[in-house]
Enzyme design. Structure first.
Site, mmCIF file in Angstrom:
data_model
loop_
_atom_site.group_PDB
_atom_site.id
_atom_site.type_symbol
_atom_site.label_atom_id
_atom_site.label_comp_id
_atom_site.label_asym_id
_atom_site.label_seq_id
_atom_site.Cartn_x
_atom_site.Cartn_y
_atom_site.Cartn_z
ATOM 1 N N LYS A 1 -6.040 -2.650 -88.956
ATOM 2 C CA LYS A 1 -7.173 -2.764 -88.043
ATOM 3 C C LYS A 1 -8.167 -3.785 -88.587
ATOM 4 C CE LYS A 1 -7.894 1.694 -88.362
ATOM 5 N NZ LYS A 1 -7.088 2.237 -89.485
ATOM 6 N N ASP B 1 -2.137 1.319 -92.908
ATOM 7 C CA ASP B 1 -2.684 2.510 -93.546
ATOM 8 C C ASP B 1 -1.624 3.162 -94.430
ATOM 9 O OD1 ASP B 1 -5.146 2.206 -92.426
ATOM 10 O OD2 ASP B 1 -4.907 3.739 -90.882
ATOM 11 N N ARG C 1 -7.090 10.180 -93.473
ATOM 12 C CA ARG C 1 -5.922 10.796 -92.826
ATOM 13 C C ARG C 1 -4.870 11.157 -93.880
ATOM 14 N NH1 ARG C 1 -5.699 9.567 -87.114
ATOM 15 N NH2 ARG C 1 -7.373 8.141 -86.500
#
Length: 686
Positions: free
Chosen positions: A8, A103, A330
């Site tokens: 991102k 990620d 996360r």
């Protein structure tokens, strides 16, 4: 030219900030001072093609088409991300070396891998691709990560697991949703009957809990307390332990159901001597609570602050991306790698500066201590959620951000306080031939618990033994037992009858539903599967749980009554209409274990997919041969099933999103990397 591909924009900017300057900002990328570039995805740049991309006939929902099973999985650019995909593909072709900076989880791995695959890079360039794992967006942490890059080839099993999960979820969700929605129309249900391998078992948990409560019949039972005093005048209480002769008057859980029997015991023990038959004292050390995974954080914040799972995730994401005060949120890990011990002085100093109220009036943390939270064997792609070394005035944060940061920071500080020391004691007595036991658990040194002294006021328990069911246990927790030895005699002053009544189970709340999802083995009916499940195996993933709960609310299958989460008539009707295998956690719990096995090279893609397809064929056949009569007369809460002229075949509220999760044809590609990005356009869906 080295190209860094972030998941991102915020991560892309964090990477560029520590790389050579001056920077030149382009459209969707940053050119560095040395000619290298940083670009980024915007979530998923690719999504599954609609079923009608494989065959126009699949635009119509018909039972005769099911099950739809793709041979070659197709992807298409997301309409809102076409321009960024073009930028990334162009830069990939220009680059001499690629760095994957998704990620640090299996979904993040696949998200960037699918774009690299879509760009059709050469075998040599693919083999040379590096993997950059960043869990802290602060400059020093990013520099450390850049110095520790690994080969992206090491993470092929992670991407394969994510690929298997996404394709399996699509196969199961698309086909089951179409089948039951079509059958539902035949009994007058106009809404979409969405079925998923995670959302439906979760709904099943709530429905079964609600049914238990509805059908619960209270049962009276009785206990007896002996109020005893020693020769020195020290009072304490002991609880009666019924003998085998009392079995005919007890239930399967050992509760006495006969009031007359309990009254007889009370009448007999008053004024009688109490002989001490055994005394035991045991000291124990309680280690600090482990650091937070996302689910553990969501559960605690639901208890303490009344936050929903989604609110916790959104707030944590803001602390990570916007403020850079915590590490990657996360995460399913509650541990840290030992190499992070070198960061302890920096992080603790930042926490003490940012939130001095956490240790106000307390002794400072002992940084020489190394708790069990540091364990390399329990850390993989990502580690626990912890504070970063960034210093910042918390007054600039929102209330929720401040609460969450302090919560995470306190858990980190607890690792540098001593163990909590407890002394457990037990006295066994014989009074008029009956057995009685007195218990006490006394805190000798609070240790790390001094940091949590406000928990009782805020509704959060950090002690597994904090909530007991009986008055005796409550008394024992607060009152130390007198010092007695085996053979001593005390006096029973009187007996006390405690009339009790069994209570129904409680409705799920945000905290208890999340707890059920993370400890799903408790709800698995198959003993064989229960044996192979670990406590850490869960329903859904850290990243998907909040969204799945919210999805069930949006689809009208769950509703809120105060803090309670209850099922709606539509939710109950759906569960009653489905086969048991679709409504229990057994199947999805086993899936999660198998997906984890793929990550660790203990199971192949084909070994996971082929049995799943065989089972799916049977489920669709069963759905086609039965009607969901439990939904007859039930009003749909979701938007009705209706076709429109809109591309994709269905308006929002009908199953267009489900259809978009996958594709059609027959068979499954033998090569899981043949279309490495074949996953849902929604990264965190199930």
């Amino acid at each position: 030219m080295i190209l860094y591909i972030a998941e991102k924009p915020s991560l892309g900017r964090a990477i560029a900030d520590v790389l050579p300057k001056p920077h030149k900002k382009g459209d969707g990328y940053i050119e560095l001072g040395n000619g290298d570039c940083v670009t980024w995805c915007i979530g998923h740049l690719l999504e599954q093609a609609e079923p009608d991309a494989y065959s126009p006939e699949f635009k119509q929902w018909q039972l005769a088409h099911l099950p739809i099973i793709p041979e070659e999985w197709q992807l298409k650019p997301r309409s809102s991300a076409k321009s960024q995909l073009a930028v990334v593909k162009r830069l990939i072709k220009q680059a001499s070396e690629l760095v994957h900076a998704g990620d640090p989880d299996r979904e993040g791995q696949l998200l960037v891998d699918e774009v690299i695959s879509h760009a059709r890079v050469s075998v040599a360039k693919l083999a040379a691709t590096k993997r950059l794992l960043i869990s802290d967006l602060n400059p020093d942490a990013v520099r450390r990560a850049l110095a520790q890059m690994r080969s992206n080839k090491e993470f092929v099993p992670l991407a394969t697991s994510a690929l298997a999960r996404s394709r399996a979820d699509w196969l199961y969700g698309l086909n089951m949703t179409r089948a039951y929605t079509l059958q539902g129309r035949k009994v007058g249900y106009s809404g979409v009957l969405s079925v998923g391998r995670v959302q439906t078992p979760l709904l099943g948990l709530v429905v079964r809990r609600d049914q238990e409560i509805d059908h619960f019949t209270p049962k009276d039972h009785f206990e007896v307390l002996a109020h005893v005093v020693t020769d020195k005048g020290e009072p304490f209480s002991a609880k009666w332990q019924p003998s085998e002769a009392c079995q005919p008057y007890m239930d399967e859980e050992g509760r006495v159901l006969s009031r007359r029997l309990a009254e007889t015991v009370v009448s007999r023990i008053g004024g009688k001597p109490a002989l001490v038959t055994d005394v035991s004292n045991k000291d124990k050390k309680l280690a600090p609570p482990l650091l937070y995974s996302l689910s553990a954080l969501q559960i605690d914040c639901a208890k303490r602050f009344g936050m929903s799972a989604k609110e916790v995730l959104d707030t944590a994401q803001s602390l990570y991306e916007r403020h850079k005060l915590i590490t990657y949120p996360r995460s399913d890990s509650r541990h840290l790698p030992k190499e992070q011990l070198q960061l302890v002085p920096e992080v603790t100093a930042a926490v003490m500066a940012n939130a001095p109220e956490l240790t106000a009036g307390l002794p400072g943390p002992d940084l020489r201590l190394v708790s069990k939270a540091w364990d390399d064997s329990k850390v993989d792609a990502h580690h626990a959620i912890v504070p970063t070394g960034k210093r910042m005035a918390l007054s600039s944060l929102s209330l929720r951000e401040r609460q969450l940061y302090q919560h995470i920071a306190r858990q980190y500080l607890a690792q540098f306080y001593s163990h909590r020391l407890m002394s457990d004691s037990q006295i066994k007595l014989t009074i008029d031939g009956g057995s009685f036991i007195a218990k006490a658990s006394v805190e000798r040194d609070p240790g790390w618990r001094v940091l949590f002294q406000s928990n009782a006021k805020e509704g959060l328990s950090d002690d597994k033994d904090a909530n007991k069911d009986t008055e005796l246990d409550d008394i024992s927790q607060k009152t130390p037992l007198p010092v007695l030895q085996k053979g001593d005699t005390a006096q029973c002053q009187h007996g006390e009858l405690l009339a009790k009544q069994t209570q129904p189970p409680k409705h799920f709340t945000d905290a208890t539903l999340l707890s059920a999802m993370t400890g799903i083995a408790r709800y698995v009916s198959s003993e064989e599967i229960k044996k192979i499940l670990k406590d850490t195996d869960g329903l859904g993933t850290e990243a998907t749980r909040a969204g799945i709960i919210e999805l069930l609310f949006k689809r009208g299958f769950l509703s809120r009554q105060g803090k309670s989460i209850v099922s709606t008539p539509a939710g109950r009707g759906l569960i009653a209409s489905l086969p048991e295998v679709a409504t229990t956690a057994d199947m999805t719990a086993l899936w999660e274990r198998q997906l984890n096995d793929i990550c660790h090279k203990q199971l192949s893609y084909r070994g996971f997919m082929q049995p799943l397809i065989t089972e799916l064929l049977g489920l669709i056949q069963a759905a086609s041969s039965t009607l969901p009569v439990a939904l007859s007369g039930v009003k749909s809460v979701s938007k009705p099933f209706k076709r429109t002229a809109k591309k994709g075949g269905y308006r929002k509220g009908a199953p267009r999103r489900t259809a978009a999760k996958g594709t059609s044809s027959k068979g499954v590609s033998a090569n899981p990397r043949s279309s490495v990005g074949a996953k849902s356009s929604s990264k965190r869906s199930a």
